[in-house]
Design a protein around this motif. Structure first.
Motif, PDB file in Angstrom:
ATOM      1  N   ILE A 331      27.427 -44.843 -24.455  1.00  7.39           N
ATOM      2  CA  ILE A 331      28.853 -45.153 -24.675  1.00  7.39           C
ATOM      3  C   ILE A 331      29.640 -43.879 -25.017  1.00  7.39           C
ATOM      4  O   ILE A 331      30.706 -43.610 -24.462  1.00  7.39           O
ATOM      5  CB  ILE A 331      29.012 -46.215 -25.787  1.00  7.39           C
ATOM      6  N   LYS A 332      29.077 -43.084 -25.903  1.00  5.50           N
ATOM      7  CA  LYS A 332      29.745 -41.850 -26.335  1.00  5.50           C
ATOM      8  C   LYS A 332      29.984 -40.910 -25.146  1.00  5.50           C
ATOM      9  O   LYS A 332      31.080 -40.376 -24.959  1.00  5.50           O
ATOM     10  CB  LYS A 332      28.883 -41.148 -27.388  1.00  5.50           C
ATOM     11  N   LYS A 350      33.708 -54.087 -28.295  1.00  2.00           N
ATOM     12  CA  LYS A 350      33.904 -54.428 -26.877  1.00  2.00           C
ATOM     13  C   LYS A 350      32.985 -53.585 -25.984  1.00  2.00           C
ATOM     14  O   LYS A 350      32.415 -54.065 -25.007  1.00  2.00           O
ATOM     15  CB  LYS A 350      35.370 -54.211 -26.477  1.00  2.00           C
ATOM     16  N   LEU A 351      32.858 -52.301 -26.334  1.00  2.00           N
ATOM     17  CA  LEU A 351      32.012 -51.397 -25.539  1.00  2.00           C
ATOM     18  C   LEU A 351      30.534 -51.790 -25.669  1.00  2.00           C
ATOM     19  O   LEU A 351      29.791 -51.760 -24.681  1.00  2.00           O
ATOM     20  CB  LEU A 351      32.225 -49.944 -25.981  1.00  2.00           C
ATOM     21  N   ASN A 352      30.118 -52.174 -26.868  1.00  2.00           N
ATOM     22  CA  ASN A 352      28.725 -52.599 -27.072  1.00  2.00           C
ATOM     23  C   ASN A 352      28.395 -53.800 -26.192  1.00  2.00           C
ATOM     24  O   ASN A 352      27.320 -53.860 -25.575  1.00  2.00           O
ATOM     25  CB  ASN A 352      28.485 -52.979 -28.542  1.00  2.00           C
ATOM     26  N   ILE A 383      34.065 -50.233 -16.564  1.00  2.00           N
ATOM     27  CA  ILE A 383      35.362 -50.919 -16.650  1.00  2.00           C
ATOM     28  C   ILE A 383      35.844 -50.976 -18.102  1.00  2.00           C
ATOM     29  O   ILE A 383      37.019 -50.736 -18.392  1.00  2.00           O
ATOM     30  CB  ILE A 383      35.274 -52.345 -16.028  1.00  2.00           C
ATOM     31  N   GLU A 384      34.936 -51.259 -19.045  1.00  2.00           N
ATOM     32  CA  GLU A 384      35.341 -51.334 -20.458  1.00  2.00           C
ATOM     33  C   GLU A 384      35.769 -49.956 -20.985  1.00  2.00           C
ATOM     34  O   GLU A 384      36.701 -49.857 -21.785  1.00  2.00           O
ATOM     35  CB  GLU A 384      34.206 -51.916 -21.312  1.00  2.00           C
ATOM     36  N   THR A 388      39.400 -49.235 -22.461  1.00  2.00           N
ATOM     37  CA  THR A 388      39.616 -48.650 -23.786  1.00  2.00           C
ATOM     38  C   THR A 388      40.679 -47.555 -23.689  1.00  2.00           C
ATOM     39  O   THR A 388      41.626 -47.498 -24.477  1.00  2.00           O
ATOM     40  CB  THR A 388      38.289 -48.058 -24.322  1.00  2.00           C
ATOM     41  N   ARG A 389      40.518 -46.707 -22.671  1.00  2.00           N
ATOM     42  CA  ARG A 389      41.506 -45.648 -22.434  1.00  2.00           C
ATOM     43  C   ARG A 389      42.887 -46.258 -22.134  1.00  2.00           C
ATOM     44  O   ARG A 389      43.907 -45.808 -22.672  1.00  2.00           O
ATOM     45  CB  ARG A 389      41.014 -44.773 -21.267  1.00  2.00           C
ATOM     46  N   ASP A 390      42.900 -47.295 -21.293  1.00  4.87           N
ATOM     47  CA  ASP A 390      44.167 -47.909 -20.886  1.00  4.87           C
ATOM     48  C   ASP A 390      44.909 -48.508 -22.090  1.00  4.87           C
ATOM     49  O   ASP A 390      46.123 -48.347 -22.221  1.00  4.87           O
ATOM     50  CB  ASP A 390      43.934 -49.005 -19.831  1.00  4.87           C
ATOM     51  N   ARG A 391      44.150 -49.199 -22.971  1.00  4.15           N
ATOM     52  CA  ARG A 391      44.790 -49.809 -24.152  1.00  4.15           C
ATOM     53  C   ARG A 391      45.434 -48.731 -25.025  1.00  4.15           C
ATOM     54  O   ARG A 391      46.534 -48.904 -25.527  1.00  4.15           O
ATOM     55  CB  ARG A 391      43.762 -50.592 -24.972  1.00  4.15           C
TER      56      ARG A 391
END
Ligand SMILES: [Zn+2]
Length: 454
Positions: A331-332, A350-352, A383-384, A388-391
């Motif tokens: 994830i990182k 959400k990423l988890n 996609i998540e 995350t970037r989009d939010r």
């Protein structure tokens, strides 16, 4: 009194001169360039070429059944002036062929050019030169390409079997007496020939120094206008759609930059022939439902912080999984790929979840997932990460497909007064014909041609 009457008459005369008929027509189609895409592009690039047009006119794109369109039904609407079913390549809703404006203009000695940054036998370009019951008849569409005798093709890619399709295309064009060159040899083309430029690449992804969509647009206009000919030139910026389908806004914006540069090429031509050049910029439909929830949060450089587009990010994810890295490390590393540091607790949750779907799921070489998990057919973690970037940037996508949102049509030049009222996409070729002084052209001959083809 007499003097003011004379002034009025002079003014009316001047207006009639300015409202002349165009000699050169550019129809520029941004595939999947919905209103959210245009709004984001305007925010990121306030000095873009779209800003050089008058306020755009809203344009409906639904198909003949009032459903959300695909590029084939809307391509047919923009090329032939009728609404039809999805997947139709210039066929009406009863499956009868219709004649495109480009073919009708060709019969009137106009020069015709068709340019696309994606597959030349894909839906949008093929509706101008082919007639096929479905857009999937890729080889059949190629076999139609020489028939109308168009003067210029700008070819980037082939849809379907790329290798066999490209060989077939070259064969068909050669037997129809086309002069074929690659991008670097465009200057060898002569206006007295029928010409085709084949780059073999999706032009926005070319290496620096290679020929771009804007270069092909400039060359096409130069060749078609030589010898005082009239021309109709369709230019498609095709991959905005691909970026938006993937919900990858950086990819969509990169494609917008290329399409905008092609619009710039049309505007440069128009600057040399201002009284004769009509430019229409539109989209065939919206893709992705991109929505700016809070434009004040939009980082003007967000798209530059993303190191790879969706396919590249997916291959990074697949490699990290194969290396058996723990979830938090995967994830990182992936969030860093889109410029994200300091993940919040809510983001991490959400990423988890997305990462567990990815790690537990079957990973294939293309890493396609099943639709229905909320991540389309794409890698859930990728996609998540994008979401995350989009939010953080105050925007989101609402769909992986096309939407019914009205698109925006920009018009400049003589005849633009025909585009004042709200439009349906199928009105556009009729308005072009009206602007060119032939308002009945598609109504009469489009139908007659359909009848004789029965
Ligand atoms: Zn699409």
């Amino acid at each position: 009194m007499k003097k003011s009457l004379l002034t009025l008459l002079l003014l009316i005369f001047a207006f009639m001169l300015s409202a002349g008929t165009p000699k050169y027509v550019f129809l520029m189609i941004g595939d999947g360039m919905g209103p959210g895409t245009v709004q984001m592009y305007n925010k990121l690039f306030p000095d873009n070429n779209l800003k050089k047009f008058a306020a755009p006119v809203l344009t409906g794109t639904d198909n003949v059944f009032g459903k959300t369109t695909d590029s084939a039904a809307s391509g047919t609407a923009l090329a032939c002036g009728i609404k039809t079913y999805n997947r139709s390549i210039a066929m009406d809703k009863d499956g009868k062929p219709v004649t495109s404006l480009a073919k009708l203009l060709k019969k009137r000695q106009w020069k015709i050019g068709i340019v696309s940054s994606v597959g030349i036998n894909d839906a949008t370009p093929s509706t101008h030169y082919a007639n096929r019951k479905t857009r999937n008849e890729y080889a059949g569409i190629i076999s139609d390409i020489g028939r109308p005798g168009f003067d210029f093709f700008g070819v980037s890619l082939i849809k379907g079997n790329a290798k066999a399709g490209m060989a077939q295309l070259k064969k068909v064009l050669s037997s129809s007496k086309y002069q074929i060159v690659n991008g670097k040899n465009m200057n060898k083309l002569k206006p007295e020939n029928k010409n085709a430029v084949i780059t073999g690449t999706n032009v926005p992804q070319l290496k620096p120094g290679s020929v771009r969509l804007c270069d092909i647009t400039t060359k096409a206009a130069e060749l078609l206008s030589a010898g005082d000919n009239r021309f109709f030139l369709m230019v498609e910026g095709g991959a905005v759609d691909h970026g938006n389908h993937a919900n990858d806004a950086s990819w969509a914006m990169k494609e917008m930059i290329e399409f905008d540069a092609a619009i710039g090429a049309a505007l440069s031509f128009a600057a040399k022939h201002p009284e004769d050049t009509l430019i229409i910029v539109t989209a065939d439909h919206d893709t992705g439902g991109l929505t700016l929830k809070d434009p004040s949060k939009l980082d003007s450089k967000f798209y530059l912080k993303q190191k790879a587009f969706l396919a590249g990010l997916t291959s990074v994810a697949v490699k990290l999984k194969a290396a058996k890295l723990p979830a938090d490390q995967i994830i990182k590393q992936l969030t860093r790929q889109v410029g994200i540091e300091n993940i919040t607790a809510d983001e991490q949750k959400k990423l988890n979840y997305a990462c567990s779907l990815f790690l537990d799921g079957k990973t294939t070489s293309t890493d396609k997932f099943t639709a229905g998990m909320g991540y389309g057919r794409y890698n859930p973690l990728v996609i998540e990460v994008l979401r995350t970037r989009d939010r953080r940037n105050g925007f989101y996508y609402t769909s992986f497909g096309h939407t019914s949102a009205k698109v925006t049509t920009f018009v400049k030049g003589p005849g633009s007064e025909h585009f004042k009222s709200p439009l349906e996409n199928s009105d556009i070729p009729h308005r072009i014909a009206a602007a060119a002084g032939m308002p009945e052209l598609l109504k009469k001959e489009g139908k007659a041609a359909a009848k004789s083809a029965r």
